[in-house]
Design a protein around this motif. Structure first.
Motif, short mmCIF file in Angstrom:
data_model
loop_
_atom_site.label_atom_id
_atom_site.label_comp_id
_atom_site.label_asym_id
_atom_site.label_seq_id
_atom_site.Cartn_x
_atom_site.Cartn_y
_atom_site.Cartn_z
N UNK A 1 -3.42 36.61 -10.01
CA UNK A 1 -2.83 35.32 -10.37
C UNK A 1 -3.62 34.71 -11.52
N UNK A 2 -2.91 34.34 -12.59
CA UNK A 2 -3.55 33.75 -13.76
C UNK A 2 -3.84 32.27 -13.52
N UNK A 3 -4.88 31.80 -14.15
CA UNK A 3 -5.16 30.37 -14.12
C UNK A 3 -4.26 29.65 -15.13
N UNK A 4 -3.80 28.47 -14.72
CA UNK A 4 -2.97 27.69 -15.64
C UNK A 4 -3.80 27.21 -16.82
N UNK A 5 -3.29 27.37 -18.06
CA UNK A 5 -4.03 26.87 -19.22
C UNK A 5 -4.15 25.35 -19.19
N UNK A 6 -5.05 24.85 -19.99
CA UNK A 6 -5.19 23.41 -20.12
C UNK A 6 -3.96 22.81 -20.81
N UNK A 7 -3.70 21.54 -20.54
CA UNK A 7 -2.60 20.86 -21.20
C UNK A 7 -2.97 20.59 -22.66
N UNK A 8 -2.04 20.92 -23.54
CA UNK A 8 -2.26 20.73 -24.99
C UNK A 8 -1.22 19.76 -25.54
N UNK A 9 -1.53 19.17 -26.68
CA UNK A 9 -0.56 18.38 -27.43
C UNK A 9 0.11 19.29 -28.45
N UNK A 10 1.41 19.19 -28.57
CA UNK A 10 2.18 20.04 -29.48
C UNK A 10 2.94 19.18 -30.48
N UNK A 11 2.92 19.62 -31.73
CA UNK A 11 3.66 18.93 -32.79
C UNK A 11 4.46 19.96 -33.57
N UNK A 12 5.76 19.74 -33.67
CA UNK A 12 6.63 20.58 -34.49
C UNK A 12 7.20 19.78 -35.63
N UNK A 13 7.24 20.39 -36.83
CA UNK A 13 7.78 19.73 -38.03
C UNK A 13 8.77 20.67 -38.68
N UNK A 14 9.97 20.17 -38.98
CA UNK A 14 10.99 20.93 -39.71
C UNK A 14 11.51 20.08 -40.87
N UNK A 15 11.83 20.76 -41.97
CA UNK A 15 12.42 20.07 -43.12
C UNK A 15 13.93 19.98 -42.92
N UNK B 1 3.26 28.81 -38.89
CA UNK B 1 4.36 28.49 -39.80
C UNK B 1 5.69 28.83 -39.15
N UNK B 2 6.71 28.05 -39.44
CA UNK B 2 8.03 28.28 -38.86
C UNK B 2 9.10 28.51 -39.92
N UNK B 3 8.71 28.88 -41.11
CA UNK B 3 9.67 29.11 -42.18
C UNK B 3 9.88 27.87 -43.02
N UNK B 4 10.39 26.82 -42.40
CA UNK B 4 10.59 25.56 -43.13
C UNK B 4 9.83 24.42 -42.46
N UNK B 5 8.69 24.77 -41.85
CA UNK B 5 7.88 23.76 -41.19
C UNK B 5 6.66 24.38 -40.55
N UNK B 6 6.19 23.76 -39.48
CA UNK B 6 4.98 24.25 -38.82
C UNK B 6 4.96 23.76 -37.38
N UNK B 7 4.21 24.50 -36.57
CA UNK B 7 3.97 24.13 -35.17
C UNK B 7 2.47 24.07 -34.96
N UNK B 8 1.98 22.93 -34.50
CA UNK B 8 0.56 22.73 -34.26
C UNK B 8 0.30 22.63 -32.76
N UNK B 9 -0.69 23.39 -32.31
CA UNK B 9 -1.20 23.24 -30.95
C UNK B 9 -2.53 22.52 -31.04
N UNK B 10 -2.59 21.32 -30.47
CA UNK B 10 -3.79 20.49 -30.55
C UNK B 10 -4.44 20.38 -29.18
N UNK B 11 -5.69 19.99 -29.17
CA UNK B 11 -6.34 19.70 -27.89
C UNK B 11 -5.58 18.57 -27.20
N UNK B 12 -5.57 18.59 -25.88
CA UNK B 12 -4.77 17.65 -25.12
C UNK B 12 -5.11 16.19 -25.36
N UNK B 13 -6.37 15.92 -25.70
CA UNK B 13 -6.76 14.51 -25.90
C UNK B 13 -6.28 13.95 -27.23
N UNK B 14 -5.56 14.75 -28.03
CA UNK B 14 -5.06 14.27 -29.32
C UNK B 14 -3.56 13.96 -29.29
N UNK B 15 -3.02 13.77 -28.10
CA UNK B 15 -1.60 13.45 -27.99
C UNK B 15 -1.26 12.15 -28.71
#
Length: 246
Positions: free
Chosen positions: A1-15, A56-70
């Motif tokens: 059984x895997x341990x659950x990862x820590x909660x992260x803040x996610x930001x997606x940007x598209x043009x 990179x997502x082609x016309x944008x980006x996806x950032x995975x940040x530490x959870x405290x940066x929500x």
């Protein structure tokens, strides 16, 4: 059984509308977007140590940040709006952005994680795109530059305390979105429009944005000479002419 990862803040940007950008404008668009993202992160106080992964997502980006940066992720949207506004006053092509923020358990290595899939559903939700299109139609050309969408969970977390400096709870409107198996109530912010206007726009466009294509099942029976043709939507199954299946 895997341990659950820590909660992260996610930001997606598209043009918005990048697919319709002429080829000769694509490098200036990418250069302008890259500059906005770098400057926006710095202005929001998001350091390289806070960024666990940038994709990179082609016309944008996806950032995975530490959870405290929500909270900073929400503020990033406000900084990007100001940067897009400044850019669009001086340069071409215009850069307008769809921004999504969410949070959830995500590992530090790239991979398929449910929160990332949900973030993709948020930013690509037809109701969100239609809402921004409506805002762009109903407001002057230089009035709307970005739109932010966030899950109810992230919204409640970040406004459950004093975690933002640039955005405020009162600026958001609640709407419903649906895409594939994802259906949820979410919160949206479009600088320059108050929540009441956003709610009214959403009510006017959500049915059209979420309506499933109509499928017509048609059976035509002709007992005489067929002198005209029949076409009704999408025909599934056979059409009976004179009792024979064609």
């Amino acid at each position: 059984m895997e341990r659950m990862p820590e909660s992260r803040a996610l930001v997606g940007i598209d043009v918005i509308g990048s697919a319709n950008t002429p080829g000769y404008h694509r490098k200036p668009l990418w250069d302008g977007l890259t500059g906005m993202l770098d400057t926006g992160l710095e202005q929001a106080g998001i350091t390289p140590d806070d960024v666990l992964w940038q994709e990179p997502t082609g016309d944008g980006a996806l950032y995975t940040l530490t959870g405290d940066r929500l909270g900073a992720a929400f503020d990033l949207a406000a900084h990007l709006d100001r940067l897009a506004r400044q850019h669009n006053r001086r340069y071409k092509p215009d850069i307008r952005l769809r921004i999504a923020v969410d949070r959830g358990p995500v590992g530090v290595e790239p991979g398929y994680y449910s929160p990332k899939i949900q973030l993709s559903r948020l930013i690509n939700a037809p109701a969100f795109s239609a809402l921004l299109d409506c805002c762009l139609r109903e407001r002057p050309a230089d009035a709307v530059h970005t739109g932010l969408i966030t899950s109810a969970e992230a919204f409640l977390d970040v406004f459950g305390g004093d975690y933002t400096t640039e955005v405020h709870q009162s600026e958001f409107a609640e709407i419903s979105v649906s895409l594939k198996e994802f259906t949820d109530r979410v919160w949206v912010r479009v600088p320059g429009l108050d929540p009441r206007s956003l709610t009214e726009f959403a009510r006017s466009i959500v049915p059209a944005a979420t309506e499933e294509p109509r499928v017509y099942h048609v059976q035509n029976v002709n007992n005489g000479t067929m002198t005209s043709s029949v076409q009704a939507g999408i025909v599934h199954g056979g059409i009976h002419l004179g009792g024979k299946r064609q």
